[in-house]
Design a protein around this motif. Sequence first.
Motif, PDB file in Angstrom:
ATOM      1  N   ARG A 210    -100.201 -11.809 -15.081  1.00 14.48           N
ATOM      2  CA  ARG A 210    -100.528 -10.803 -15.828  1.00 14.48           C
ATOM      3  C   ARG A 210     -99.638 -10.336 -16.804  1.00 14.48           C
ATOM      4  NH1 ARG A 210    -101.011  -6.814 -10.962  1.00 14.48           N
ATOM      5  NH2 ARG A 210    -101.471  -5.004 -12.560  1.00 14.48           N
ATOM      6  N   GLU A 213     -99.944 -12.445 -19.772  1.00 20.66           N
ATOM      7  CA  GLU A 213    -100.919 -12.279 -20.694  1.00 20.66           C
ATOM      8  C   GLU A 213    -100.535 -10.737 -21.398  1.00 20.66           C
ATOM      9  OE1 GLU A 213    -105.609 -10.720 -20.103  1.00 20.66           O
ATOM     10  OE2 GLU A 213    -104.673 -11.316 -18.579  1.00 20.66           O
ATOM     11  N   SER A 219    -104.818 -15.155 -21.716  1.00 25.44           N
ATOM     12  CA  SER A 219    -105.318 -15.084 -20.251  1.00 25.44           C
ATOM     13  C   SER A 219    -104.958 -16.468 -19.523  1.00 25.44           C
ATOM     14  CB  SER A 219    -106.778 -14.739 -20.119  1.00 25.44           C
ATOM     15  OG  SER A 219    -107.720 -15.544 -20.743  1.00 25.44           O
TER      16      SER A 219
END
Length: 303
Positions: A210, A213, A219
Motif C-alpha cells: 500500500r 502504491e 498497484s
Amino acid sequence: MKVSIFARSLCDCDVILHLGAHRTGTTSLQFQLDNAALPHVGVSAFTPPRTDKRKNDGLRSAFADFQRLRKNPLRAFVRLRMHRNIKRLMLARTSKRVVVSDEMFLGPIFGEDGTSIYPEAEKWLTDCAAFLGPSVSEIHLVVRSYADFLTSAYAMRAVYAKGVGDLRIYQKELVRCQRGWPEVVADIRAAFPGRSIRVWVFPDNLKENRLFEALTGLSEAPQRPTHLNASVSAAGIAHALAHKSDSGYDPDDVLAKFQDGARLRVFTDEQRATLDKRFLADLALLPRDIVSDTSSTLIGEST
C-alpha cells in the motif's frame, strides 16, 4: 528560504518524499523502488545505496555537501562535488513525478543518552526542505511501536555507528523517552508547512504494497523482500562492541554472520507494556486525517 540548485531542477516536478523512519521496512521499500519499471509509467525514484546493491550515492552525497556549504559557503571543492552529483541526479530524472526515499533526512535516530528519538529532526528537515524545494507535495512517515523501534535502532547503531554507549546507559532513559512520534511529525509540519502528511504504522499498514502504491501510483510492485536488513542478534552486538576498533572490522560482515540467534531484549515485560501504552497514546495525539488506517495491533518481539 533559499533553495538549492537541485531544488531548482525539480521545479516542474511533483516530489513525493518518504522519510523512513529507520527500522520500518525502509530498505525493502527502496528495493522495490529500485526494481520497479518506474520510468515506463512516468515516475523516477531516488534512493540511497544498499549493501546488497552498491550504486552511486549521489543524493546523499549532494545533500551532505549542501549542509556543509550552508555552514561554510566558501568551500569551493565541496560546491564543485555537489554540482557534479546533482548533475548526475538530474540526468537520472525521467519524469514529472519524483519519489525521494531516504531515512537520513530525519538525522540521528536518538540522542547520546537515549532521551529522545530524532532529536535533531527540525534542523535536518529544514535543510531537507531547502535541498528539495517547494515541489514536495506529500510526505510519508512510517512509525513503529517504541519498544521495538528503540530495540532495533540500538541494535543497528551498535553494529554500524562508532561511539555508541553501553546498553545500560540507554536502558532507563529509553523508557522515559522525552520526544516521540508526535514531536517528529510536528518537526515535519514546521519544515514543510501546508504539505500533505501521511503517517503509516509498521507493519500493519505496509501490507499489500500500500505504501509503494501511495508513493508511485502503481498497484503492481516487485515482490517485497523480507528481512533485507534484519537486526543482528544479541551475540552479534556483543561482538561488534568488542571488535569495532579492529582495523578489519566490517559491520556488513558482522550482520551477515550474526543475524540468527537470540534477539536483543532491551526492556522488561513491564517496560514494554509502558512503552506500548505510550505508543498508542501518542498515535491518538496525531490528527486523524494524517494517520493512514491506524491499527492498535502491536508487533510483539520482532526486531
